[in-house]
Design an enzyme around this catalytic site. Structure first.
Site, PDB file in Angstrom:
ATOM      1  N   LYS A 139      -3.001   2.846  -3.616  1.00 49.26           N
ATOM      2  CA  LYS A 139      -2.712   1.437  -3.900  1.00 49.26           C
ATOM      3  C   LYS A 139      -4.037   0.664  -3.837  1.00 49.26           C
ATOM      4  O   LYS A 139      -4.845   0.890  -2.933  1.00 49.26           O
ATOM      5  CB  LYS A 139      -1.696   0.905  -2.879  1.00 49.26           C
ATOM      6  CG  LYS A 139      -0.985  -0.354  -3.345  1.00 49.26           C
ATOM      7  CD  LYS A 139       0.326  -0.574  -2.615  1.00 49.26           C
ATOM      8  CE  LYS A 139       0.941  -1.888  -3.043  1.00 49.26           C
ATOM      9  NZ  LYS A 139       2.278  -2.100  -2.493  1.00 49.26           N
ATOM     10  N   GLU A 169      18.480  -2.607   2.491  1.00 44.63           N
ATOM     11  CA  GLU A 169      19.161  -3.795   3.019  1.00 44.63           C
ATOM     12  C   GLU A 169      20.573  -3.483   3.503  1.00 44.63           C
ATOM     13  O   GLU A 169      21.023  -4.025   4.520  1.00 44.63           O
ATOM     14  CB  GLU A 169      19.214  -4.897   1.942  1.00 44.63           C
ATOM     15  CG  GLU A 169      17.881  -5.582   1.665  1.00 44.63           C
ATOM     16  CD  GLU A 169      16.972  -4.807   0.724  1.00 44.63           C
ATOM     17  OE1 GLU A 169      17.443  -3.802   0.145  1.00 44.63           O
ATOM     18  OE2 GLU A 169      15.802  -5.195   0.567  1.00 44.63           O
ATOM     19  N   ARG A 223      21.913  -7.619  -2.030  1.00 41.83           N
ATOM     20  CA  ARG A 223      22.156  -6.177  -2.050  1.00 41.83           C
ATOM     21  C   ARG A 223      23.225  -5.738  -1.038  1.00 41.83           C
ATOM     22  O   ARG A 223      23.846  -4.706  -1.188  1.00 41.83           O
ATOM     23  CB  ARG A 223      20.870  -5.433  -1.654  1.00 41.83           C
ATOM     24  CG  ARG A 223      19.958  -5.045  -2.740  1.00 41.83           C
ATOM     25  CD  ARG A 223      20.543  -3.926  -3.555  1.00 41.83           C
ATOM     26  NE  ARG A 223      19.930  -3.907  -4.867  1.00 41.83           N
ATOM     27  CZ  ARG A 223      18.797  -3.305  -5.145  1.00 41.83           C
ATOM     28  NH1 ARG A 223      18.154  -2.634  -4.218  1.00 41.83           N
ATOM     29  NH2 ARG A 223      18.312  -3.367  -6.359  1.00 41.83           N
TER      30      ARG A 223
END
Ligand SMILES: Cc1ncc(C[n+]2csc(CCOP(=O)(O)OP(=O)(O)O)c2C)c(N)n1
Ligand SMILES: CC(=O)[C@@H](O)[C@H](O)COP(=O)(O)O
Ligand SMILES: [Mg+2]
Length: 587
Positions: free
Chosen positions: A247, A335, A363
């Site tokens: 990243k 979630e 969600r």
């Protein structure tokens, strides 16, 4: 001046005309282009830098847009946007009227599926692959690129589980950089690390799910990538490619400080050093008020547990994770699990603060109803980024929570008017309530420099009169009261202002007084006009046969796209200027 290779790429067809030797040069140019624009325009950085080579390789080998390419979350799709005809408008990224920071079907035929929330790509790509199969288009490829944090979510597993028993022409590419926004967590992360080190003793789990597995491949090696993608193109059925990337690749500071450079704000394009923030004292961010207050409370109350699904930095639960690592947990990008885990902990008498961004709680709606509210478990939900969120736009707006929670029995719903009220409701909630509570607060900063005052208990269900005036009552809740009070002061309006604080239980005694005192009521909220405060006040006014008039202000029945929060307030008619105009006309 000689054109760069990037300048010649108006669509992937131009990219496909390049020689393999030109691709690394293009990668360098593309990376530079992203860095130069994001340095001043801001946005997500690290994720896009990490997939520069993968993006080039995918458009080089596959026949996009006939072959469907889906970017999970979509925050890593900047290179994709630039190579698919949006280079010249990339500087408008995330600005009002500009391009979206996420793939968006309305924006380009190359954005085959709108994303923003994670872990949807496998299901969507599978749907496309199945549809293509049914239409006889067996040669089309359907590719989902998903990160190591996002693939750990239940929804991604649901997609893999289904795909593995189909003959769909589906390619799932795991972009494994071992980090989400914060470092990835969980057993799957451990497994993937072992695969990378060649020490996984278990059967390959993707092969076990009936995928042809390829990799791990160095995701910054264009030769290796193009070679394996060619191979994958010839392989039928569900396929899985494990790609290893870094990243922030190509900007030293972004590689080193990957959490900060997920979305660093403005920075120097050469050094990567972030632009220094104004050093004058500022009110705290709401997230930090949550983060520091939970540590204070957890020091006093040993039953307090903190839960976050993959957002320890964004929610500032990281402070509790540092201070009480055995009582504060990042449960990964999950979630639904976060909510039901909180419910389970609450059954055993734990005092659970479950912190989820308002938009991501969508969600876990059934979990809130079925696992928490129905069983009346006193979980304390802290919904950060409630209201309008600015540049992330339509996918991330936290404007539906008041409406989607309002209809759930047993829930207490509170929106603090400022950060001190947030602190006090956290204090009140951890003392023990008879019901679950949702506390929703916005992105950004509060209004007080000195906010760490002694705790005060908040009376559940009680609203307050803040300003006394005549004829008109402005009834509001949450931090949007700041706009209301500024507008009232600006135009010297002779109206009253009420801070209801609680959407549920609604302070009907206070409303009774308001109905008998004022000819006109204006409700103001930074949530959907349908189903929130205005709706509740309207229902009650109807039941009480209120004879005056009611104006409901809030988020209209359409999606509010990327812009600054101030521009979004204006679009919704709840900016200081719009409220001032309304109040002036009343006066
Ligand atoms: C449902 C949902 N929850 C949380 C988020 C916030 N979020 C955005 S990116 C991200 C991390 C994604 O990590 P990964 O999949 O590994 O991709 P990377 O950033 O490493 O490319 C998270 C948690 C989200 N977008 N959607
Ligand atoms: C892509 C994504 O979902 C996150 O990176 C999100 O943009 C974070 O929002 P905040 O900047 O409000 O933490
Ligand atoms: Mg990752």
């Amino acid at each position: 001046m000689q054109k760069s290779i990037l300048d010649t790429i108006l669509s992937p067809a131009d990219l496909r005309a390049l020689t393999p030797e030109q691709l690394p040069v293009l990668a360098q140019e593309l990376r530079r282009f992203i860095i130069d624009i994001i340095a001043t325009k801001e946005g997500h950085l690290g994720a896009s830098l990490g997939v520069v080579e993968l993006t080039i390789a995918l458009h080089y080998i596959f026949n996009t847009p006939s072959d469907n390419l889906i970017w999970d979350v979509g925050h890593q799709a900047y290179g994709h946007k630039i190579l698919t005809g949006r280079k010249d408008i990339f500087h408008t990224n995330r600005q009002k009227g500009g391009i979206s920071g996420f793939p968006n079907r309305a924006e380009s035929i190359y954005d085959t599926f709108g994303t923003g929330h994670s872990s949807t790509s496998i299901s969507a790509a599978l749907g496309m692959a199945m549809a293509a199969g049914l239409k006889g288009a067996h040669n089309r490829h359907h590719i989902a690129v998903i990160g190591d944090a996002s693939i750990a979510s239940g929804m991604a597993f649901e997609g893999l589980n289904h795909a593995g028993v189909t003959d769909a022409n589906l390619l799932v590419i795991l972009n494994d950089n071992a980090i989400g926004i914060d470092p990835s967590v969980g057993a799957l992360k451990r497994y993937l690390t072992n695969v990378k080190k060649g020490t996984a003793r278990e059967e390959n789990i993707f092969e076990a799910l009936n995928f042809s597995y390829f990799g791990p491949v160095d995701g910054h090696d264009l030769n290796a990538l193009t070679e394996v993608l060619q191979e994958l193109k010839k392989t039928k059925g569900p396929k899985f490619l494990h790609v290893i990337t870094t990243k922030g690749k190509g900007l030293a500071l972004a590689e080193r400080e990957q959490i900060t450079y997920h979305a660093p704000g403005k920075f120097d394009a050469t050094t990567g050093i972030r632009v220094a923030k104004d050093s004058t004292p500022q009110p705290p961010k709401y997230q930090d008020v949550f983060g520091h207050t939970i540590v204070e409370l957890a020091t006093l109350n040993k039953k307090i547990i903190g839960i976050t699904p993959a957002m320890p930095t964004g929610s500032s639960l990281k402070y509790m994770i540092e201070a009480f690592p055995d009582r504060a947990f990042d449960v990964g990008l999950a979630e639904q699990h976060a909510v039901t885990l909180s419910a389970g902990l609450a059954t055993e008498g734990m005092v659970v603060f479950c912190n989820i961004y308002s938009t991501f709680l969508q969600r876990a709606y059934d979990q809130v109803i079925h696992d928490v509210a129905l069983q009346n478990l006193p979980v304390i939900f802290c919904l950060d980024r409630a209201g309008l969120v600015g540049q992330d736009g339509g996918t991330h707006q936290g404007v539906y929570d008041l409406a989607y929670l309002n209809c759930i029995p047993n829930l207490i719903i509170y929106a603090p008017s400022d950060e001190i009220a947030l602190r006090n409701i956290m204090y009140t909630a951890q003392q023990g309530l008879d019901h679950p509570i949702v506390i929703r607060y916005p992105r950004g900063r509060g209004v007080h420099i000195n906010w760490q005052l002694p705790f005060k208990e908040i009376t559940i269900g009680k609203g307050y009169n803040i300003i006394k005036g005549k004829k008109t009552a402005v009834v509001t809740l949450g931090s949007i009261i700041k706009n209301v009070l500024t507008a009232v002061n600006e135009v010297n309006a002779s109206c009253s202002v009420y801070d209801m604080g609680f959407l549920k239980p609604l302070d009907t005694a206070l409303l009774d007084t308001i109905f008998t005192t004022y000819d006109h009521i204006i409700t103001v909220e930074d949530g959907s006009k349908i189903g929130g405060l205005g709706s509740s006040v309207g229902d009650y006014a109807f039941a009480k046969a209120y004879k005056g008039s009611l104006t409901i202000l809030g988020i209209p029945d359409r999606f509010i796209e990327h812009a600054t929060v101030e521009q979004q307030y204006a679009e919704a008619g709840i900016s200081v200027a719009s409220l001032s105009l309304l109040l002036k006309n009343l006066a």
